[in-house]
Write a protein that holds these residues in place. Structure first.
Motif, short mmCIF file in Angstrom:
data_model
loop_
_atom_site.label_atom_id
_atom_site.label_comp_id
_atom_site.label_asym_id
_atom_site.label_seq_id
_atom_site.Cartn_x
_atom_site.Cartn_y
_atom_site.Cartn_z
N ILE A 116 -4.66 -13.87 -9.41
CA ILE A 116 -3.20 -13.49 -8.91
C ILE A 116 -3.09 -12.83 -7.41
CG2 ILE A 116 -1.37 -11.84 -9.54
CD1 ILE A 116 -2.07 -12.40 -12.50
N ARG A 117 -2.02 -12.95 -6.82
CA ARG A 117 -2.11 -12.88 -5.44
C ARG A 117 -2.28 -11.25 -5.28
NH1 ARG A 117 3.54 -14.26 -3.06
NH2 ARG A 117 2.71 -16.29 -3.22
N GLY A 118 -3.15 -10.83 -4.58
CA GLY A 118 -3.53 -9.45 -4.24
C GLY A 118 -4.64 -8.81 -5.28
N ALA A 119 -4.99 -9.59 -6.44
CA ALA A 119 -5.70 -9.12 -7.35
C ALA A 119 -7.24 -8.60 -6.66
CB ALA A 119 -6.10 -10.05 -8.41
N ILE A 120 -7.98 -9.28 -6.27
CA ILE A 120 -9.34 -9.28 -5.66
C ILE A 120 -9.46 -8.20 -4.74
CG2 ILE A 120 -11.57 -10.25 -4.79
CD1 ILE A 120 -10.47 -11.18 -7.41
N GLU A 121 -8.26 -8.12 -3.90
CA GLU A 121 -8.57 -6.99 -2.81
C GLU A 121 -8.11 -5.79 -3.36
OE1 GLU A 121 -7.05 -11.01 -1.06
OE2 GLU A 121 -6.61 -9.94 -3.07
N THR A 122 -7.28 -5.68 -4.47
CA THR A 122 -6.65 -4.45 -5.27
C THR A 122 -8.15 -3.80 -5.71
OG1 THR A 122 -4.46 -4.94 -5.50
CG2 THR A 122 -5.19 -3.31 -7.17
N ILE A 123 -8.61 -4.59 -6.69
CA ILE A 123 -9.72 -4.36 -7.37
C ILE A 123 -11.04 -3.96 -6.38
CG2 ILE A 123 -11.66 -5.19 -8.71
CD1 ILE A 123 -9.47 -6.79 -10.27
N THR A 124 -11.30 -4.51 -5.32
CA THR A 124 -11.97 -4.06 -4.24
C THR A 124 -11.88 -2.58 -3.97
OG1 THR A 124 -12.38 -6.29 -3.33
CG2 THR A 124 -12.93 -4.51 -2.01
N GLN A 125 -10.47 -2.24 -3.66
CA GLN A 125 -9.99 -0.97 -3.32
C GLN A 125 -10.36 0.05 -4.41
OE1 GLN A 125 -6.38 -0.46 -0.98
NE2 GLN A 125 -6.24 -2.92 -1.31
N LEU A 126 -10.24 -0.44 -5.49
CA LEU A 126 -10.34 0.56 -6.57
C LEU A 126 -11.85 0.74 -6.72
CD1 LEU A 126 -8.36 -1.07 -9.59
CD2 LEU A 126 -7.54 0.87 -7.99
N ARG A 127 -12.84 -0.04 -6.70
CA ARG A 127 -14.28 0.33 -6.45
C ARG A 127 -14.46 1.12 -5.21
NH1 ARG A 127 -16.90 -2.66 -10.27
NH2 ARG A 127 -16.48 -4.69 -11.02
N GLN A 128 -13.92 1.01 -4.17
CA GLN A 128 -14.03 1.63 -3.02
C GLN A 128 -13.61 3.42 -3.41
OE1 GLN A 128 -12.02 -0.16 0.07
NE2 GLN A 128 -13.59 -1.52 0.37
N ARG A 129 -12.59 3.34 -4.25
CA ARG A 129 -12.19 4.93 -4.78
C ARG A 129 -13.16 5.33 -5.85
NH1 ARG A 129 -5.81 4.96 -5.43
NH2 ARG A 129 -6.28 6.73 -6.84
N GLY A 130 -14.17 4.73 -6.22
CA GLY A 130 -15.17 5.12 -7.01
C GLY A 130 -14.99 4.79 -8.51
N LEU A 131 -13.76 3.92 -8.79
CA LEU A 131 -13.32 3.63 -10.18
C LEU A 131 -14.09 2.59 -10.68
CD1 LEU A 131 -9.42 3.85 -9.59
CD2 LEU A 131 -10.97 5.52 -10.77
N LYS A 132 -14.31 2.79 -12.08
CA LYS A 132 -15.12 1.66 -12.65
C LYS A 132 -13.99 0.76 -13.25
CE LYS A 132 -18.89 4.54 -14.34
NZ LYS A 132 -19.82 5.02 -15.50
#
Length: 281
Positions: A116-132
């Motif tokens: 879905i549009r924006g999904a991979i980018e969003t998950i990358t940012q979540l990982r950068q925040r330290g989220l599992k």
């Protein structure tokens, strides 16, 4: 001396978010959630029962065997089944349809499962925040064995995956798949998790697990359009469909309802502010 102590206190989680647990179809991949619905229509058609896509979508979020059974119990479908076969659908009939459904689902799941549009980018940012990144799905493990490497090629590699038939306890709307993620990811408190889903059973799953929940109104099952079909609607049509889908997810108890995963990050910021103020899911 009275040795009882009738003290009451509430133990609150004080801290930051630790994990986001995603559904798959309609949430991260497959805008409009077409892989499960289209194949279900085809499976019913093979035994002479013609479903509409709306009928196929009705119980979306349940494990697929349960989904098939729930479709067969819909008054409109049950009436056609009775007329066709002279009896109500039983569990053996569900088994028969499931046996037709599974090989088609395995064969075709990749065809519908673009991110879905924006999904991979969003998950990358979540990982950068330290989220599992956890995940669970209404798909059985056999389907996930096909879908998982396809998703990985697109860049979606969650830290844990729970399929609908992995757990003896069962699947949605119970909390078990979400809680299995908590255990495997080593999360210290369920209130440190956010469950993101496009279906009502998926929202119930997160609530039953004691998590924050975010419903996705546009990208998933409730609107049920492809990205191109959604983009082709005028503003008034979009607002009408957004309102209908958002209302259903909110009534199911979602703490937040957004259009798609691309809108998730500001919601997580707000959840953390609420947590810092002492609020719980």
């Amino acid at each position: 001396m009275n040795s009882s102590y009738p003290y009451h206190f509430t133990r609150r989680y004080v801290g930051k978010l630790e994990a986001v647990i995603f559904d798959w179809a309609g949430t991260v991949l497959d805008f409009g959630s077409f892989a499960p619905t289209q194949v279900l229509v085809e499976a019913f058609a093979q035994i002479g029962i013609h479903l509409t896509l709306d009928e196929a979508r009705g119980p979306m979020g349940l494990a697929k065997w349960d989904h098939i059974k729930a479709v067969g119990q819909m008054p409109s479908v049950a009436a056609r089944w009775q007329a066709q076969f002279g009896a109500a659908m039983n569990d053996a009939d569900v088994d028969r349809i499931y046996a037709l459904f599974m090989p088609m689902q395995i064969e075709h799941v990749g065809r519908f499962s673009l991110p879905i549009r924006g999904a991979i980018e969003t998950i990358t940012q979540l990982r950068q925040r330290g989220l599992k990144i956890g995940s669970c799905t209404g798909y059985p493990r056999a389907v996930m064995n096909t879908l998982q490497p396809i998703a990985a090629d697109y860049g979606f590699v969650p830290d844990h995956i729970v399929a609908a038939d992995d757990l003896k306890a069962g699947a949605r709307p119970g909390p078990w798949m979400a809680l299995a993620n908590v255990i495997e990811l080593g999360i210290g408190h369920v209130a440190a998790c956010v469950k993101v889903d496009d279906t009502i059973p998926g929202i119930s799953e997160g609530l039953n697990a004691g998590m924050w929940t975010v419903g996705l109104a546009i990208s998933g099952n409730e609107v049920g359009l492809t990205q191109d079909e959604w983009d082709a609607l005028d503003i008034e049509q979009q607002e009408q469909k957004r309102d209908q889908a958002s209302r259903k997810l909110a009534q199911a108890g979602a703490h937040y309802v957004i259009d798609s995963i691309a809108d998730l990050l500001p919601v997580l910021n707000e959840i953390e502010l609420r947590m810092a103020a002492g609020e719980q899911p």
